[in-house]
Enzyme design. Structure first.
Site, mmCIF file in Angstrom:
data_model
loop_
_atom_site.group_PDB
_atom_site.id
_atom_site.type_symbol
_atom_site.label_atom_id
_atom_site.label_comp_id
_atom_site.label_asym_id
_atom_site.label_seq_id
_atom_site.Cartn_x
_atom_site.Cartn_y
_atom_site.Cartn_z
ATOM 1 N N ARG A 197 49.413 35.187 36.814
ATOM 2 C CA ARG A 197 48.789 34.067 37.536
ATOM 3 C C ARG A 197 49.640 33.613 38.712
ATOM 4 O O ARG A 197 49.146 33.036 39.661
ATOM 5 C CB ARG A 197 48.601 32.865 36.599
ATOM 6 C CG ARG A 197 47.626 33.088 35.460
ATOM 7 C CD ARG A 197 47.275 31.746 34.833
ATOM 8 N NE ARG A 197 46.708 31.854 33.503
ATOM 9 C CZ ARG A 197 45.416 32.052 33.245
ATOM 10 N NH1 ARG A 197 44.561 32.188 34.236
ATOM 11 N NH2 ARG A 197 44.985 32.116 32.008
ATOM 12 N N ASP A 231 32.113 36.156 36.878
ATOM 13 C CA ASP A 231 31.992 37.546 36.443
ATOM 14 C C ASP A 231 30.609 37.726 35.809
ATOM 15 O O ASP A 231 29.637 37.961 36.518
ATOM 16 C CB ASP A 231 33.153 37.811 35.462
ATOM 17 C CG ASP A 231 33.243 39.233 34.967
ATOM 18 O OD1 ASP A 231 33.026 40.155 35.753
ATOM 19 O OD2 ASP A 231 33.553 39.434 33.781
ATOM 20 N N ASP A 286 44.555 36.163 35.451
ATOM 21 C CA ASP A 286 45.566 36.685 34.530
ATOM 22 C C ASP A 286 45.134 37.909 33.756
ATOM 23 O O ASP A 286 43.939 38.213 33.643
ATOM 24 C CB ASP A 286 45.918 35.598 33.513
ATOM 25 C CG ASP A 286 44.788 35.386 32.511
ATOM 26 O OD1 ASP A 286 43.643 35.120 32.952
ATOM 27 O OD2 ASP A 286 45.024 35.509 31.302
ATOM 28 N N PHE A 310 38.634 44.929 37.530
ATOM 29 C CA PHE A 310 39.510 43.898 36.985
ATOM 30 C C PHE A 310 40.643 43.604 37.959
ATOM 31 O O PHE A 310 41.351 44.497 38.411
ATOM 32 C CB PHE A 310 40.069 44.325 35.626
ATOM 33 C CG PHE A 310 40.774 43.209 34.925
ATOM 34 C CD1 PHE A 310 40.054 42.201 34.308
ATOM 35 C CD2 PHE A 310 42.162 43.146 34.909
ATOM 36 C CE1 PHE A 310 40.712 41.149 33.681
ATOM 37 C CE2 PHE A 310 42.822 42.093 34.293
ATOM 38 C CZ PHE A 310 42.093 41.089 33.672
ATOM 39 N N GLU A 366 35.988 27.289 40.553
ATOM 40 C CA GLU A 366 36.302 28.405 39.645
ATOM 41 C C GLU A 366 37.105 29.471 40.373
ATOM 42 O O GLU A 366 37.016 29.590 41.594
ATOM 43 C CB GLU A 366 34.995 29.034 39.137
ATOM 44 C CG GLU A 366 34.695 28.743 37.683
ATOM 45 C CD GLU A 366 35.652 29.377 36.686
ATOM 46 O OE1 GLU A 366 36.838 29.620 36.999
ATOM 47 O OE2 GLU A 366 35.203 29.626 35.558
ATOM 48 N N ASP A 367 37.873 30.228 39.611
ATOM 49 C CA ASP A 367 38.574 31.357 40.222
ATOM 50 C C ASP A 367 37.612 32.504 40.469
ATOM 51 O O ASP A 367 37.586 33.096 41.541
ATOM 52 C CB ASP A 367 39.760 31.812 39.341
ATOM 53 C CG ASP A 367 39.390 32.027 37.875
ATOM 54 O OD1 ASP A 367 38.226 31.794 37.487
ATOM 55 O OD2 ASP A 367 40.270 32.430 37.093
ATOM 56 N N LYS A 416 31.670 38.523 41.275
ATOM 57 C CA LYS A 416 31.308 39.928 41.021
ATOM 58 C C LYS A 416 29.795 39.961 40.785
ATOM 59 O O LYS A 416 29.362 39.918 39.625
ATOM 60 C CB LYS A 416 32.018 40.451 39.761
ATOM 61 C CG LYS A 416 33.538 40.527 39.828
ATOM 62 C CD LYS A 416 34.077 41.088 38.509
ATOM 63 C CE LYS A 416 35.568 40.988 38.395
ATOM 64 N NZ LYS A 416 36.073 41.291 37.031
HETATM 65 P P1 IMP Z 1 32.365 34.907 33.060
HETATM 66 O O1 IMP Z 1 31.987 33.878 32.047
HETATM 67 O O2 IMP Z 1 32.129 36.305 32.558
HETATM 68 O O3 IMP Z 1 31.707 34.698 34.414
HETATM 69 O O4 IMP Z 1 33.912 34.883 33.233
HETATM 70 C C1 IMP Z 1 34.555 33.961 33.917
HETATM 71 C C2 IMP Z 1 36.024 33.917 33.568
HETATM 72 O O5 IMP Z 1 36.522 35.197 33.150
HETATM 73 C C3 IMP Z 1 36.790 33.580 34.793
HETATM 74 O O6 IMP Z 1 36.912 32.193 34.947
HETATM 75 C C4 IMP Z 1 38.121 34.268 34.560
HETATM 76 O O7 IMP Z 1 38.969 33.413 33.838
HETATM 77 C C5 IMP Z 1 37.776 35.473 33.723
HETATM 78 N N1 IMP Z 1 37.683 36.713 34.545
HETATM 79 C C6 IMP Z 1 36.577 37.329 34.984
HETATM 80 N N2 IMP Z 1 36.855 38.442 35.702
HETATM 81 C C7 IMP Z 1 38.205 38.526 35.732
HETATM 82 C C8 IMP Z 1 39.123 39.462 36.353
HETATM 83 O O8 IMP Z 1 38.770 40.434 37.040
HETATM 84 N N3 IMP Z 1 40.438 39.180 36.152
HETATM 85 C C9 IMP Z 1 40.903 38.119 35.422
HETATM 86 N N4 IMP Z 1 40.079 37.226 34.843
HETATM 87 C C10 IMP Z 1 38.736 37.425 34.991
HETATM 88 MG MG MG Z 2 38.631 31.001 34.727
#
Ligand code: IMP
Ligand code: MG
Length: 184
Positions: free
Chosen positions: A170, A107, A164, A157, A103-104, A135
Site C-alpha cells: 500500500r 472491480d 494491497d 491485479f 474508492e481505490d 475494471k
Molecule cells: P469489488 O467489490 O470486487 O469491486 O472489489 C473492490 C475492492 O477489492 C477494492 O476496494 C479493493 O480493495 C479490492 N481490489 C480489487 N481489485 C484489486 C486489485 O487489482 N488489487 C488490489 N485490490 C483490489
Molecule cells: Mg478497497
C-alpha cells in the site's frame, strides 16, 4: 519507480506512475469543485485501500468540504470474495448532504453496490462515486456507475498507492501490475 517489486513470491512491474496519478487526481478535483459548488460535500473514504487517493483528492479540492472514513473488506489475496464485510460505520448524519464516496478501485462492483445501498438508507441528498481505478470488464453488477474515474484498466491485479496484496504494497507511490505470466 522500481523496475519490479516482489510480494509473497509474485513479481509486479511498473504500470501507472505517481505523476500520472497526480494528474488524474487533480483533474477529478477540478470536476468536483464544478459539480459541487456551494454544497459543502462530505467525502467518505473507504478504508483501507482508498486512503492515499482520498488524502490527495481531498487536499486538491479548493472548496469547503468534510471528510470521514468507513471500513469495508471483501478481498482475500487476489480474489474478490463477493462477501462484503463492514468493519466500521459512519458516525456523521448524512441526511440531506452531498456525499462523495472515495474508492481505490471498482472491480466486481459488489463492494460499491452494497455501500451505496447502505448509504441510501441514510437519505443523503446526492451520492457521487469517485474511484481512482475501474475494471469495467470485471463488473458483475449493472447499477454501479462511478461519476469520477481516474483510470479504466483491464482485469489485471495491481498494487501500490493504497492497493494491497494481503496487506502489503500500500505504501508504494506508483502502481504496479502483476507480471503477465504470473496472473492466474
Ligand atoms: P469489488 O467489490 O470486487 O469491486 O472489489 C473492490 C475492492 O477489492 C477494492 O476496494 C479493493 O480493495 C479490492 N481490489 C480489487 N481489485 C484489486 C486489485 O487489482 N488489487 C488490489 N485490490 C483490489
Ligand atoms: Mg478497497
Amino acid at each position: 519507480m522500481k523496475e519490479s517489486v516482489t510480494y509473497n513470491g509474485l513479481t509486479f512491474v511498473p504500470y501507472i506512475t505517481a505523476e500520472q496519478i497526480k494528474e488524474r487526481v487533480d483533474a477529478i478535483a477540478r470536476r468536483i469543485e464544478e459539480d459541487c459548488r456551494g454544497k459543502q460535500p462530505l467525502f467518505v473514504c473507504v478504508l483501507n485501500g482508498a486512503f492515499p487517493f482520498a488524502s490527495d483528492l481531498f487536499r486538491s479540492v479548493d472548496m469547503d468540504a468534510e471528510i470521514t472514513f468507513l471500513r469495508l473488506k471483501s478481498y482475500d489475496g487476489m480474489d474478490s470474495t463477493g462477501n462484503v464485510k463492514r468493519m466500521m460505520s459512519l458516525s456523521e448524519d448524512i441526511a440531506g448532504r452531498t456525499v462523495i464516496v472515495i474508492e481505490d478501485i471498482i472491480d466486481t462492483g459488489r463492494t460499491m453496490q452494497k455501500l451505496i445501498a447502505d448509504l441510501r438508507e441514510l437519505h443523503p441528498a446526492d451520492i457521487k462515486i469517485a474511484t481512482l481505478l475501474h475494471k469495467p470488464d470485471a463488473l458483475v453488477v449493472d447499477d454501479v456507475k462511478p461519476d469520477y474515474v481516474g483510470f479504466e484498466i483491464p482485469k489485471k491485479f495491481i498494487i501500490g498507492y493504497g492497493l494491497d496484496l494481503d496487506g502489503l504494497a500500500r505504501n508504494l507511490n506508483d502502481i504496479y501490475v502483476i507480471k503477465e505470466k504470473e496472473q492466474n
